[in-house]
Design a protein around this motif. Structure first.
Motif, PDB file in Angstrom:
ATOM      1  N   UNK A 126       0.856  -1.275   0.002  1.00 12.07           N
ATOM      2  CA  UNK A 126       0.099  -0.027   0.005  1.00 12.07           C
ATOM      3  C   UNK A 126       0.793   1.132   0.103  1.00 12.07           C
ATOM      4  N   UNK A 127       1.851   1.288   0.902  1.00 10.48           N
ATOM      5  CA  UNK A 127       2.806   2.436   0.662  1.00 10.48           C
ATOM      6  C   UNK A 127       3.337   2.834  -0.406  1.00 10.48           C
ATOM      7  N   UNK A 128       3.909   1.845  -1.078  1.00 12.79           N
ATOM      8  CA  UNK A 128       4.565   1.897  -2.643  1.00 12.79           C
ATOM      9  C   UNK A 128       3.629   2.492  -3.283  1.00 12.79           C
ATOM     10  N   UNK A 129       2.208   1.616  -3.217  1.00 16.39           N
ATOM     11  CA  UNK A 129       1.137   2.222  -4.283  1.00 16.39           C
ATOM     12  C   UNK A 129       0.967   3.569  -4.269  1.00 16.39           C
ATOM     13  N   UNK A 130       0.645   4.039  -3.071  1.00 14.16           N
ATOM     14  CA  UNK A 130       0.228   5.352  -2.823  1.00 14.16           C
ATOM     15  C   UNK A 130       1.567   6.281  -3.393  1.00 14.16           C
ATOM     16  N   UNK A 131       2.551   5.984  -2.888  1.00 11.22           N
ATOM     17  CA  UNK A 131       3.688   6.754  -3.501  1.00 11.22           C
ATOM     18  C   UNK A 131       3.584   7.009  -5.161  1.00 11.22           C
ATOM     19  N   UNK A 132       3.295   5.930  -5.578  1.00 10.09           N
ATOM     20  CA  UNK A 132       3.219   5.727  -7.286  1.00 10.09           C
ATOM     21  C   UNK A 132       1.970   6.539  -7.648  1.00 10.09           C
ATOM     22  N   UNK A 133       0.756   6.389  -6.840  1.00 15.86           N
ATOM     23  CA  UNK A 133      -0.326   7.277  -7.443  1.00 15.86           C
ATOM     24  C   UNK A 133      -0.073   8.768  -7.278  1.00 15.86           C
ATOM     25  N   UNK A 134       0.704   9.239  -6.258  1.00 14.36           N
ATOM     26  CA  UNK A 134       1.107  10.487  -6.116  1.00 14.36           C
ATOM     27  C   UNK A 134       1.819  11.124  -7.500  1.00 14.36           C
ATOM     28  N   UNK A 135       2.696   9.975  -7.783  1.00 16.31           N
ATOM     29  CA  UNK A 135       3.630  10.282  -8.908  1.00 16.31           C
ATOM     30  C   UNK A 135       2.815  10.642 -10.240  1.00 16.31           C
ATOM     31  N   UNK A 136       1.761   9.424 -10.332  1.00 13.15           N
ATOM     32  CA  UNK A 136       1.083   9.470 -11.472  1.00 13.15           C
ATOM     33  C   UNK A 136       0.102  10.639 -11.650  1.00 13.15           C
ATOM     34  N   UNK A 137      -0.418  11.319 -10.607  1.00 14.75           N
ATOM     35  CA  UNK A 137      -1.246  12.260 -10.630  1.00 14.75           C
ATOM     36  C   UNK A 137      -0.437  13.682 -10.980  1.00 14.75           C
ATOM     37  N   UNK A 138       0.768  13.576 -10.731  1.00 13.95           N
ATOM     38  CA  UNK A 138       1.683  14.698 -10.972  1.00 13.95           C
ATOM     39  C   UNK A 138       2.007  14.590 -12.451  1.00 13.95           C
ATOM     40  N   UNK A 139       2.313  13.366 -13.082  1.00 20.40           N
ATOM     41  CA  UNK A 139       2.545  13.348 -14.257  1.00 20.40           C
ATOM     42  C   UNK A 139       1.435  13.896 -15.244  1.00 20.40           C
ATOM     43  N   UNK A 140       0.313  13.476 -14.796  1.00 20.00           N
ATOM     44  CA  UNK A 140      -0.950  13.954 -15.694  1.00 20.00           C
ATOM     45  C   UNK A 140      -1.388  15.247 -15.243  1.00 20.00           C
ATOM     46  N   UNK A 141      -0.674  16.119 -14.568  1.00 13.62           N
ATOM     47  CA  UNK A 141      -0.801  17.624 -14.412  1.00 13.62           C
ATOM     48  C   UNK A 141      -1.845  17.876 -13.280  1.00 13.62           C
ATOM     49  N   UNK A 142      -2.083  16.991 -12.384  1.00 18.14           N
ATOM     50  CA  UNK A 142      -2.961  17.282 -11.251  1.00 18.14           C
ATOM     51  C   UNK A 142      -2.151  17.900 -10.230  1.00 18.14           C
ATOM     52  N   UNK A 143      -2.559  19.635  -9.874  1.00 13.94           N
ATOM     53  CA  UNK A 143      -1.573  19.856  -8.820  1.00 13.94           C
ATOM     54  C   UNK A 143      -1.999  19.454  -7.351  1.00 13.94           C
TER      55      UNK A 143
END
Lengths: 332, 324
Positions: A126-143
């Protein structure tokens, strides 16, 4: 380049009260690694059903993939077991739908929807998945992704939801994304943002993309190769540059001429394609386009095969393709 | 200059949010916020903008389907906002509407003939039943359908044919003005051109005036004589077709035009694309100053502080921008 996806003679049918409908009727096309391919056509031409067939999401008992092969990285997806297919969906091939509101789960947070796939497919902690989710949102331009992660889909605007859909599609590092009218529900300026985002991500990450759309302009801006569909069949196949410069099927030519263009002087009149879109339960014999076709000849009651017209792989399914080449140059 | 058929001045429509039985009024959506324009007899005025910009609400206010919060609407010299309901009903036959979705705007239980005859009956334009049926058949022919379509039901027709029925119904009233609210955006590409050509033919034949509301800028350029661009309830630019498309003055118009993809890959590769940042702000809480300033690529400090007035920059070409 290697073929990532190879669809051979795919036929998908639906049993309806008025008879069997061949929504996709023996089509063959492919996608190479990292490229963007478009399926273009109007409603009912079979473009969405093609994508759903690849994902094996055709609902039985009415819908059925009758025949054909869908090779993805050398494996025929139609021969996989349900468990094996589930492994492919989301992790190797992902999908982005037209309506982001109806395809996101309204009662799960965005964070949960982003991490679910990773936890299931790759048993990510879960912790790693959450970190990746944050990265993904950043990649698609969600501030401000930290604040956005625990929010629900209704907290986001239409364009933002489509960004989340794209982030979800990217979550498991797929090699192919099927995007079914990804920007049709969005406003023009937001459409430009989303398409630009998808193109940049596809280039950076090397993901291949299948764009399904009715918008010839979107295809021109973003696709490498194009398949034009009409009444369940592919009627023309070419690189985007070639298709627009030298359309060889009367339907493609008709579509290009019927839309007003901002880059051309205003025409006194538009040249529509006459007649009505085809009724799939009552198709005419031979070429489905013949009742609306300006170039119809006697032979059109026989279905024309999709044949190559040149060495570069420009194909058209029309008996008169040779004559149309000259016609399109005269009008251009 | 031809006669002014419709004159809209400082039109405002605010919708309260909340304020139901149990909740307190929580805010105001400024759907239309001070819109003014003229519509001349026989012309087509395009009204463009993205969803939520107030273009449809403007159309509905003109038709008096919404009561404007303030402002005036003069149609054929009569002030609509203060007209009593009976007088308004009489006037309404002169202003008709064509909707986006031809399916939901046709009663599924009525035949096409009944749908077209209904307004003729209600307004007592043709009182004899056989004459009404004849008129309906004539209208069907005018819009490119066959007289025998009168016996069919909406579900038996295709989308394009249904839109033709919607047009025939509007024509039945012999209106002066037709408000076309996204009349082709729900149709397939190959059918859109048929309907656009039909609307132009009918305009020539009957001297119609159109208010053409749409988000597709290429279609709007084709059909309109003049174009109004709206953003967040306000008019940002008005001009005749040629100057708007060839020399747009407002940065929003420029971005809109650049966002329209052109079906030519070579041209697309060379073209400069202005991709706007961010999204359209909520009309519940519009930005200060120029409503476009948070997304504007050329905004200066003044834009956040001062609302730009719609000024005539060149003859007939108005823009609401400090930098225009």
């Amino acid at each position: 380049m290697a073929k990532l996806l190879q669809v051979n003679h795919l036929r998908t049918t639906f049993a309806t009260s008025t008879g069997l409908v061949r929504a996709v009727d023996g089509v063959s096309w492919d996608v190479e690694e990292g490229e963007t391919v478009a399926l273009v056509g109007e409603s009912g031409c079979g473009k969405s059903v093609s994508a759903l067939s690849i994902m094996r999401l055709i609902a039985p008992p009415a819908g059925r993939i009758e025949s054909g092969e869908i090779f993805f990285k050398g494996r025929d997806l139609l021969r996989l077991s349900d468990e094996e297919m589930r492994e492919v969906r989301g992790s190797e091939i992902a999908m982005v739908f037209q309506e982001p509101m109806t395809s996101l789960n309204p009662v799960l947070t965005v964070g949960r929807q982003l991490t679910e796939g990773m936890e299931i497919h790759y048993r990510t902690q879960p912790a790693a998945a959450r970190a990746r989710a944050l990265k993904l949102l950043e990649m698609v331009g969600i501030s401000d992704p930290e604040r956005r992660l625990p929010q629900y889909p209704h907290h986001f605007s239409g364009g933002m939801r489509q960004r989340i859909m794209i982030a979800m599609a990217l979550a498991c590092n797929p090699q192919l994304i099927l995007a079914d009218e990804p920007t049709t529900a969005l406003d023009v300026t937001i459409q430009a943002q989303i398409l630009e985002l998808m193109r940049n991500l596809s280039r950076e990450l090397g993901v291949a993309m299948l764009i399904i759309t009715h918008n010839l302009g979107v295809v021109a801006r973003y696709a490498d190769r194009v398949n034009v569909m009409y009444a369940g069949r592919i009627i023309e196949q070419a690189t985007a540059a070639e298709l627009y410069a030298n359309p060889r099927h009367p339907y493609t030519l008709g579509l290009l001429h019927s839309v007003p263009r901002l880059d051309e002087p205003r025409r006194a009149r538009l040249d529509p394609i006459e007649g009505q879109p085809p009724d799939l339960t009552r198709l005419p014999p031979g070429c489905a386009f013949q009742p609306r076709c300006k170039y119809r000849v006697e032979r059109c009651v026989e279905a024309p095969p999709l044949v190559p017209l040149d060495a570069a792989g420009h194909c058209a399914a029309c008996w008169e393709a040779a004559n149309i080449a000259s016609a399109s140059r005269v009008t251009a | 200059m031809s006669e002014t058929l419709l004159e809209v001045r400082d039109l405002v429509k605010h919708f309260p949010v909340g304020g139901g039985v149990l909740s307190k009024k929580t805010g105001i959506v400024r759907a239309v916020d001070g819109v003014s324009f003229d519509l001349h007899r026989g012309e087509t005025l395009g009204l463009v903008g993205e969803s939520g910009c107030g273009k449809t609400t403007t159309g509905r206010c003109i038709l008096q389907l919404e009561r404007p919060t303030s402002g005036t609407i003069r149609f054929q010299g009569e002030e609509l906002t203060t007209l009593p309901p009976t007088a308004m009903r009489k006037l309404r036959r002169h202003m008709q509407v064509i909707f986006q979705d031809p399916y939901s705007s046709l009663n599924p239980r009525m035949t096409i003939g009944q749908i077209i005859e209904e307004p003729l009956k209600v307004h007592a334009i043709v009182t004899e039943a056989p004459a009404r049926a004849e008129r309906a058949r004539d209208l069907l022919t005018q819009v490119g359908l066959l007289p025998q379509h009168a016996k069919r039901y909406p579900h038996q027709l295709s989308g394009g044919q249904r839109q033709r029925v919607g047009i025939a119904r509007a024509l039945a009233m012999e209106p002066a003005l037709i408000v076309c609210d996204e009349p082709v955006s729900a149709l397939d590409v190959s059918i859109q051109a048929q309907i656009v050509n039909l609307l132009e033919d009918l305009q020539g034949r009957f001297g119609l005036t159109y208010l053409f509301i749409a988000h597709d800028l290429s279609v709007v350029r084709h059909i309109s004589d003049r174009v109004v661009v709206m953003y967040l309830g306000k008019v940002v630019e008005i001009a005749d077709r040629t100057s708007l498309y060839e020399a747009p003055l407002h940065p929003y118009t420029r971005a809109l035009l650049s966002a329209v993809p052109i079906p030519d890959p070579k041209l697309e590769a060379r073209r400069e694309h202005i991709v706007l940042r961010g999204e359209v702000p909520s009309p519940l809480n519009p930005p200060s100053g120029c409503v476009f300033h948070p997304r504007c690529p050329v905004a200066i400090a003044r834009c956040a502080a001062e609302v730009p007035a719609l000024r005539e920059i060149t003859p007939g070409h108005c823009a609401a921008c400090h930098l225009a």
